[in-house]
Design a protein around this motif. Structure first.
Motif, mmCIF file in Angstrom:
data_model
loop_
_atom_site.group_PDB
_atom_site.id
_atom_site.type_symbol
_atom_site.label_atom_id
_atom_site.label_comp_id
_atom_site.label_asym_id
_atom_site.label_seq_id
_atom_site.Cartn_x
_atom_site.Cartn_y
_atom_site.Cartn_z
ATOM 1 N N PHE A 115 0.937 -1.223 -0.028
ATOM 2 C CA PHE A 115 0.004 0.091 0.137
ATOM 3 C C PHE A 115 0.964 1.205 0.207
ATOM 4 O O PHE A 115 1.601 1.447 1.067
ATOM 5 C CB PHE A 115 -0.766 0.046 1.159
ATOM 6 N N LEU A 116 0.877 1.982 -0.921
ATOM 7 C CA LEU A 116 1.730 3.110 -1.156
ATOM 8 C C LEU A 116 1.414 4.397 -0.511
ATOM 9 O O LEU A 116 2.245 5.186 -0.120
ATOM 10 C CB LEU A 116 1.729 3.492 -2.740
ATOM 11 N N ASN A 117 0.085 4.598 -0.369
ATOM 12 C CA ASN A 117 -0.214 6.003 0.115
ATOM 13 C C ASN A 117 0.293 6.516 1.500
ATOM 14 O O ASN A 117 0.793 7.499 1.526
ATOM 15 C CB ASN A 117 -1.686 5.674 0.390
ATOM 16 N N PRO A 118 0.635 5.686 2.505
ATOM 17 C CA PRO A 118 1.304 6.131 3.560
ATOM 18 C C PRO A 118 2.744 6.697 3.317
ATOM 19 O O PRO A 118 3.048 7.688 3.619
ATOM 20 C CB PRO A 118 1.321 5.152 4.605
ATOM 21 N N ARG A 119 3.262 6.016 2.368
ATOM 22 C CA ARG A 119 4.669 6.594 1.932
ATOM 23 C C ARG A 119 4.813 7.814 1.023
ATOM 24 O O ARG A 119 5.407 8.526 1.454
ATOM 25 C CB ARG A 119 5.505 5.248 0.964
ATOM 26 N N LEU A 120 3.627 7.981 0.294
ATOM 27 C CA LEU A 120 3.199 9.107 -0.464
ATOM 28 C C LEU A 120 3.453 10.295 0.528
ATOM 29 O O LEU A 120 4.109 11.609 0.570
ATOM 30 C CB LEU A 120 2.112 9.223 -1.449
ATOM 31 N N TYR A 121 2.422 10.056 1.556
ATOM 32 C CA TYR A 121 2.080 11.235 2.679
ATOM 33 C C TYR A 121 3.461 11.291 3.414
ATOM 34 O O TYR A 121 3.803 12.598 3.772
ATOM 35 C CB TYR A 121 0.953 11.062 3.468
ATOM 36 N N LYS A 122 4.240 10.332 3.747
ATOM 37 C CA LYS A 122 5.362 10.602 4.446
ATOM 38 C C LYS A 122 6.453 11.378 3.581
ATOM 39 O O LYS A 122 7.020 12.101 4.138
ATOM 40 C CB LYS A 122 6.203 9.258 4.778
ATOM 41 N N LEU A 123 6.408 11.281 2.224
ATOM 42 C CA LEU A 123 7.428 12.035 1.496
ATOM 43 C C LEU A 123 7.118 13.630 1.412
ATOM 44 O O LEU A 123 7.822 14.181 0.978
ATOM 45 C CB LEU A 123 7.546 11.141 0.040
ATOM 46 N N GLN A 124 5.732 13.619 1.725
ATOM 47 C CA GLN A 124 5.180 15.347 1.593
ATOM 48 C C GLN A 124 5.476 15.939 0.213
ATOM 49 O O GLN A 124 5.909 17.248 0.295
ATOM 50 C CB GLN A 124 5.655 16.009 2.844
ATOM 51 N N GLY A 125 5.299 14.961 -0.861
ATOM 52 C CA GLY A 125 5.630 15.723 -2.217
ATOM 53 C C GLY A 125 6.883 15.484 -2.882
ATOM 54 O O GLY A 125 7.199 15.859 -3.941
ATOM 55 N N GLU A 126 7.859 15.024 -1.846
ATOM 56 C CA GLU A 126 9.234 14.783 -2.294
ATOM 57 C C GLU A 126 9.176 13.714 -3.497
ATOM 58 O O GLU A 126 8.600 12.874 -3.269
ATOM 59 C CB GLU A 126 10.337 14.453 -1.267
ATOM 60 N N ALA A 127 9.959 13.791 -4.416
ATOM 61 C CA ALA A 127 9.982 12.971 -5.611
ATOM 62 C C ALA A 127 8.678 13.164 -6.493
ATOM 63 O O ALA A 127 8.347 12.123 -7.165
ATOM 64 C CB ALA A 127 10.189 11.600 -5.122
ATOM 65 N N MET A 128 8.129 14.191 -6.520
ATOM 66 C CA MET A 128 6.945 14.411 -7.471
ATOM 67 C C MET A 128 7.189 15.781 -8.034
ATOM 68 O O MET A 128 7.762 16.788 -7.445
ATOM 69 C CB MET A 128 5.817 14.488 -6.527
ATOM 70 N N PHE A 129 6.702 15.984 -9.104
ATOM 71 C CA PHE A 129 6.776 17.310 -9.837
ATOM 72 C C PHE A 129 5.143 18.047 -9.270
ATOM 73 O O PHE A 129 4.073 17.643 -9.482
ATOM 74 C CB PHE A 129 6.646 17.122 -11.280
ATOM 75 N N ASP A 130 5.477 19.021 -8.707
ATOM 76 C CA ASP A 130 4.376 19.619 -8.064
ATOM 77 C C ASP A 130 3.497 20.321 -9.153
ATOM 78 O O ASP A 130 3.900 21.189 -9.769
ATOM 79 C CB ASP A 130 4.671 20.617 -7.072
#
Length: 135
Positions: free
Chosen positions: A74-89
């Motif tokens: 389940f990826l969602n908790p990791r995405l929220y832990k990253l707080q947008g790091e590794a994403m193009f805003d």
């Protein structure tokens, strides 16, 4: 939160308690796909973008397994832990696809950081790979 058309859509049009969505976004316009060995041009929508993100995550899982790490799950908790790091805003554009007499032009617009249009943004594959290989 930014809105378009002078306010939020009616409360029945979005989740007012609990988890919000989306968690991330991806380009979903004008893909070429192959079905039964036949190229199909200009495919758009979730049916175009979801396989792209799924493919990225499959490649990340492959690298994790080669490193002796378990698959992501389940990826969602990791995405929220990253707080947008590794994403193009994504900071521009508005969601206008639910325009009807009830909504009357009201909707959500993209904004810096998480927003209800694009979540944390679109995946930056090299950065997401690096971030998820460390977890």
């Amino acid at each position: 939160m930014q809105t378009v058309g002078g306010g939020l859509p009616p409360l029945t049009y979005f989740n007012t308690s609990g988890r919000a969505y989306p968690d991330l976004a991806a380009l979903s316009d004008n893909y070429w796909v192959v079905s039964n060995r036949m190229p199909v041009p200009w495919v758009s929508g979730t049916s175009a973008s979801t396989p792209v993100v799924g493919g990225m995550l499959a490649l990340i899982n492959d690298r994790r397994l080669l490193k002796g790490l378990p698959p992501l799950g389940f990826l969602n908790p990791r995405l929220y832990k990253l707080q947008g790091e590794a994403m193009f805003d994504v900071t521009e554009g508005c969601h206008l696809s639910c325009l009807d007499e009830t909504v009357q032009g009201r909707g959500f617009c993209a904004a810096p950081s998480w927003d209800p249009v694009t979540g944390w943004g679109t995946p930056n594959y090299p950065a997401l790979l690096a971030a998820l290989l460390d977890q």
